[in-house]
Structure formats: structure tokens, C-alpha cells
Design an enzyme around this catalytic site. Sequence first.
Site, PDB file in Angstrom:
ATOM      1  CG  ASP A  98     -64.087 -74.625  -8.606  1.00  0.00           C
ATOM      2  OD1 ASP A  98     -64.920 -75.335  -7.554  1.00  0.00           O
ATOM      3  OD2 ASP A  98     -63.501 -74.997  -8.833  1.00  0.00           O
TER       4      ASP A  98
ATOM      5  N   GLY B 252     -66.558 -77.170 -12.786  1.00  0.00           N
ATOM      6  CA  GLY B 252     -66.551 -77.568 -14.563  1.00  0.00           C
ATOM      7  C   GLY B 252     -65.403 -77.522 -14.648  1.00  0.00           C
ATOM      8  CG  PHE B 253     -60.377 -76.916 -14.214  1.00  0.00           C
ATOM      9  CD1 PHE B 253     -60.022 -76.602 -15.322  1.00  0.00           C
ATOM     10  CD2 PHE B 253     -59.859 -77.972 -13.338  1.00  0.00           C
ATOM     11  CE1 PHE B 253     -58.870 -76.490 -14.998  1.00  0.00           C
ATOM     12  CE2 PHE B 253     -58.572 -78.150 -13.493  1.00  0.00           C
ATOM     13  CZ  PHE B 253     -57.938 -77.145 -14.385  1.00  0.00           C
TER      14      PHE B 253
ATOM     15  CG  ASP C  19     -67.407 -73.209 -17.418  1.00  0.00           C
ATOM     16  OD1 ASP C  19     -67.611 -74.380 -15.943  1.00  0.00           O
ATOM     17  OD2 ASP C  19     -66.320 -72.858 -17.713  1.00  0.00           O
TER      18      ASP C  19
ATOM     19  N   GLY D 273     -61.080 -71.252 -19.236  1.00  0.00           N
ATOM     20  CA  GLY D 273     -60.083 -72.177 -20.642  1.00  0.00           C
ATOM     21  C   GLY D 273     -59.538 -72.221 -21.171  1.00  0.00           C
TER      22      GLY D 273
ATOM     23  CG  ASP E 139     -58.605 -69.057  -9.027  1.00  0.00           C
ATOM     24  OD1 ASP E 139     -58.672 -70.679  -9.084  1.00  0.00           O
ATOM     25  OD2 ASP E 139     -59.345 -68.941 -10.004  1.00  0.00           O
TER      26      ASP E 139
ATOM     27  CB  CYS F 151     -40.875 -59.286   0.643  1.00  0.00           C
ATOM     28  SG  CYS F 151     -42.161 -60.366   0.766  1.00  0.00           S
TER      29      CYS F 151
ATOM     30  CB  CYS G  84     -43.920 -61.709   3.987  1.00  0.00           C
ATOM     31  SG  CYS G  84     -43.301 -62.411   3.729  1.00  0.00           S
TER      32      CYS G  84
ATOM     33  CB  CYS H  11     -39.281 -61.556   3.723  1.00  0.00           C
ATOM     34  SG  CYS H  11     -39.739 -62.141   2.066  1.00  0.00           S
TER      35      CYS H  11
ATOM     36  CG  HIS I  96     -42.413 -65.587  -0.071  1.00  0.00           C
ATOM     37  ND1 HIS I  96     -42.091 -64.164   0.375  1.00  0.00           N
ATOM     38  CD2 HIS I  96     -41.949 -65.795  -1.084  1.00  0.00           C
ATOM     39  CE1 HIS I  96     -41.411 -63.846  -0.496  1.00  0.00           C
ATOM     40  NE2 HIS I  96     -41.415 -64.805  -1.838  1.00  0.00           N
TER      41      HIS I  96
END
Length: 350
Positions: A99, A102-103, A153, A230, A280, A318, A320, A323, A349
Site C-alpha cells: 500500500d 495513503g490509508f 491517495d 475509501g 485485503d 472446510c 483447512c 478443520c 483457519h
Amino acid sequence: MSELLERPFSFAVVDRDATSAARRGVLRTPHGDVPTPVFMPVGTAGSVKAVTFEQVAATGARIILGNTYHLHLRPGSGLIRDLGGLHRFQHWDGAILTDSAGFQVFSLTDLVKVSEDGVRFRSHLDGAPLEFTPEISMQIQVELGADIVMAFDQCAPADAEAGEIARAVDRTGRWLERCVAAFGPGGRRAAAGYEQVLFGIMQGGILPAERRRSAEQITALDLPGYAIGGLSVGEPKAMLHAMTAESAPLLPEDRPRYLMGVGLPPQILEGIAHGLDLFDCVLPTRMGRRGHLFTRDGVVRIATKTFERSEEPLDAECTCEVCRTHSRAYLRHLFAVAEHSAVTLGTLHN
């Protein structure tokens, strides 16, 4: 390195859903192909919290996110560059998206002063003065060696007035032009020994007209990919869904489309239905570490006494490792006694 240069960035849609705008695609990067739609685990400070990169890869992840602001503060982008870039530094051979900081302009409001030139920060660590501009953001991300670099941004708050949103849209557009000038023509460069690409970011808050205006500004620069920014910043869920539906069709169909900061399963599925490709968020890992675990029936708070004797897996459908291997009773026990492995299993998980 020459081998990496021979694998430039590209994106192709390989299948479409008959009843919605959902599509499957392949994001081709110098560090491997990434099937889309895809959720990108967040490795804020060069690590996905509570798990190793080998464990991350074992979940099927082929792209992760790094945080420009935090990595710039510690250990520093110059040091990472000198040690071979972020891929080598953190031992991750898949793709990396960074990133832009900007955030942080949005999330560290009390420590930030925004001007046309850029942003002046006070470090959240020690109060030391920092400056971010579009040019500095590009320099840091190039030094980190990201495959995908995000534009610098300005994100307006969810409750911002129309004038503030319009100003943020215009500034985001002007800053994007400066990002392109600093990064490279067409948002592509190969200075790291492989092709890096720049994505533009749409702003516009919860105003459809501003979303359209922002999309026109950023897509005019014909970049390799685009993001919707945003959103998921405090607006009601219904508004998040409405603005996702409004924003997605405004971005080019032949480019990857990234919905930033959205990571809850229902929101991801909503975004996929509107033709979005990348997602994300820190929430899946953060909630996993706290024992708030995703299932097809909603979030399970596994530490409650309800599951003390449950021999069922967390989610029977699931596949994974968690599980396949552990019962709800065992997971509940680990979280109840604050065992370190609990946060690892919860993270894997989710």
C-alpha cells in the site's frame, strides 16, 4: 533476475459467471501466477502475524500485502533494499503488493497535516516528524521491491461533507499524475530487476457522482490495474455494498480490480459478484487471533463454554489443516488457556 524480467505483469479473464459480473482470472507477475478472485493476507511489518510464510503459502496464498508506512519506519526501506528487497528479506517467493501510506493519512488523523505537496506526519512510535509525498511513496515502494505498487491517495472520512470528498477526489487525481511521473511511463518499470507496476485508486466516499468523477480521472492514465479505496472506513454495511456495486463497473474490465480493506467473507462474496478480483484486510487474521473464527454459519466465538465438549470440526465443509485435525473442544481449550498455538490455528483457519 533475467528470468524474472522475462515474466512481465499481465492480467487475463479466463471465465465468467452467467448470472452475475463475477469472473475468474489470472494475475501474472514476475513472482508467479495468482488465480483470481483472491484474498491477500496482510503482512503489515514484513510478517503475517502469528504464522510463518511457509504456513501462509500452504493455505494457497500466492500474493501478500506489505505496509509502506510501517516498513519505512522499521526497519527502513533503504535497509530492505540493501538486503535484497522485501521478497528476499522476509523469504517470500510469491507476489507482493504494497500500500502507499495513503490509508495512514486517514487512520492517523491526529498526527497528520495534509497539503497539496503531501502529508506531514508525527510518527505514532515516537512523535518524530515524517513527510510523505507521491514521490516519496513511490521511492519507498520501489526500494521495497513490490510487484504491485499502490498510488498515494487521500481518503476522506465516511462522514465527510460533499466539498471535502470532492477535494480529496481532485487531490487523489493530481497526486496520481505525480506518482506516474515518479514511477514510470504507463505505470510500469523494471529497475528492481523485474517489472513492477502501479495501480491507481478511486476515491469518492459515498457519493456516486464523485465515484464516477474519480474513475474518469484515474482511468484516463491507462494504468495496469485499479483499486476502489475509501470504503470500509465506517460507513453502514448497506452503503458499503451500494458503493461497491456503483464503483466496480466504472473500472476497466480488462484490468485487475481491487477492493481495498474488505475482508469479511460476505463482503468478499458481494465484491466478487460485482466483478472484483483482489481483496485485503487485517480482520481475518486479527479475528483469528482473538478466537472469532469464520464458518459457513457465521462467526464462532470459540472460547465460550458452549464448545467445551464439542467433538465437531470448526466447519465440517472446510478442508483447512485446522478443520481436518482439531475439534471445537480442543480449539476452545487452547484459547481458554491462552496457549500460543491458539492464535496460529485461528489465523490459519480464517
